[in-house]
Design a protein around this motif. Sequence first.
Motif, PDB file in Angstrom:
ATOM      1  N   ALA A 161       9.288   2.882   1.185  1.00  0.00           N
ATOM      2  CA  ALA A 161       8.025   2.819   0.415  1.00  0.00           C
ATOM      3  C   ALA A 161       8.259   2.646  -1.061  1.00  0.00           C
ATOM      4  O   ALA A 161       7.693   1.848  -2.001  1.00  0.00           O
ATOM      5  N   ASP A 162       9.171   3.597  -1.410  1.00  0.00           N
ATOM      6  CA  ASP A 162       9.638   3.441  -3.268  1.00  0.00           C
ATOM      7  C   ASP A 162      10.670   2.275  -3.537  1.00  0.00           C
ATOM      8  O   ASP A 162      11.059   2.412  -4.425  1.00  0.00           O
ATOM      9  N   GLY A 163      10.931   1.525  -2.538  1.00  0.00           N
ATOM     10  CA  GLY A 163      12.108   0.552  -2.983  1.00  0.00           C
ATOM     11  C   GLY A 163      13.446   0.908  -2.770  1.00  0.00           C
ATOM     12  O   GLY A 163      14.295   0.101  -3.164  1.00  0.00           O
ATOM     13  N   SER A 164      13.956   1.999  -2.353  1.00  0.00           N
ATOM     14  CA  SER A 164      15.049   2.454  -2.145  1.00  0.00           C
ATOM     15  C   SER A 164      15.488   2.017  -0.665  1.00  0.00           C
ATOM     16  O   SER A 164      15.770   3.037  -0.062  1.00  0.00           O
ATOM     17  N   ASN A 184       0.372  10.675   1.767  1.00  0.00           N
ATOM     18  CA  ASN A 184       0.472   9.705   2.910  1.00  0.00           C
ATOM     19  C   ASN A 184       1.006   8.327   2.741  1.00  0.00           C
ATOM     20  O   ASN A 184       0.792   7.733   1.818  1.00  0.00           O
ATOM     21  N   LEU A 185       1.797   8.057   3.817  1.00  0.00           N
ATOM     22  CA  LEU A 185       2.332   6.583   3.898  1.00  0.00           C
ATOM     23  C   LEU A 185       1.567   5.772   4.529  1.00  0.00           C
ATOM     24  O   LEU A 185       0.861   6.424   5.589  1.00  0.00           O
ATOM     25  N   LEU A 199       5.027  -4.014   2.720  1.00  0.00           N
ATOM     26  CA  LEU A 199       3.526  -3.612   3.230  1.00  0.00           C
ATOM     27  C   LEU A 199       3.635  -2.083   3.426  1.00  0.00           C
ATOM     28  O   LEU A 199       2.508  -1.468   3.695  1.00  0.00           O
ATOM     29  N   LEU A 200       4.740  -1.466   3.448  1.00  0.00           N
ATOM     30  CA  LEU A 200       4.835   0.100   3.598  1.00  0.00           C
ATOM     31  C   LEU A 200       4.484   0.828   2.301  1.00  0.00           C
ATOM     32  O   LEU A 200       5.312   0.461   1.399  1.00  0.00           O
ATOM     33  N   ARG A 201       3.365   1.535   2.111  1.00  0.00           N
ATOM     34  CA  ARG A 201       2.997   2.107   1.063  1.00  0.00           C
ATOM     35  C   ARG A 201       2.641   3.526   0.797  1.00  0.00           C
ATOM     36  O   ARG A 201       2.487   4.063   1.847  1.00  0.00           O
TER      37      ARG A 201
END
Length: 184
Positions: A76-79, A153-154, A142-144
């Motif tokens: 979700a953080d782009g890693s 929460n994700l 789309l995962l946030r």
Amino acid sequence: MDATSHLKDSLEAAIALANRFGAEWSRGRLQAPGDTDAVQAVLRLTTNLEPVVDEPALAEFAAGGVRLYSALGLLADGSVDASARELNELLEATRAAPRLSQYEGKLWHLHFAGPEVSVATRWLAEFATAAAMLLGSSELNLLRRCGAERCDNLFLDATRNHTQRFCSTACQNRTKVAAFRSRG
């Protein structure tokens, strides 16, 4: 039948398990320790059976949920690369390998671990596989993370225009009320 409906259900359950055991805050409240009822509720997201979770399985689900939260949080953080490494470790630990299974009188369906592993390991293998398939798809953005304060929460953004910022209407409403109060 939508061929991907089971995968989507498994991914939703993986995120729910990750949030239940990995998120410190949920919807403005500190999370209480997860229990067998919480795990059973997560498992019902992907099965029509009444899952039974005992205390040893609970410990395994809790540890797996923390690992899933870490891997999904990185995603979700782009890693993406770090998430892939963590998911690979979880897939390896659960010995995830696709296999067709059939219960008496039921249709064939895909499992991701054999009968020689614990029930929790079988579920965690499925959840890790669903997360890995998200990572390898064009929908990984789309995962946030929830945008509300005091919510870790994700969630999967299910809106048509992909602009969802909150995991729930409760978090959205809390944020709007806080913004309104700070103005006046």
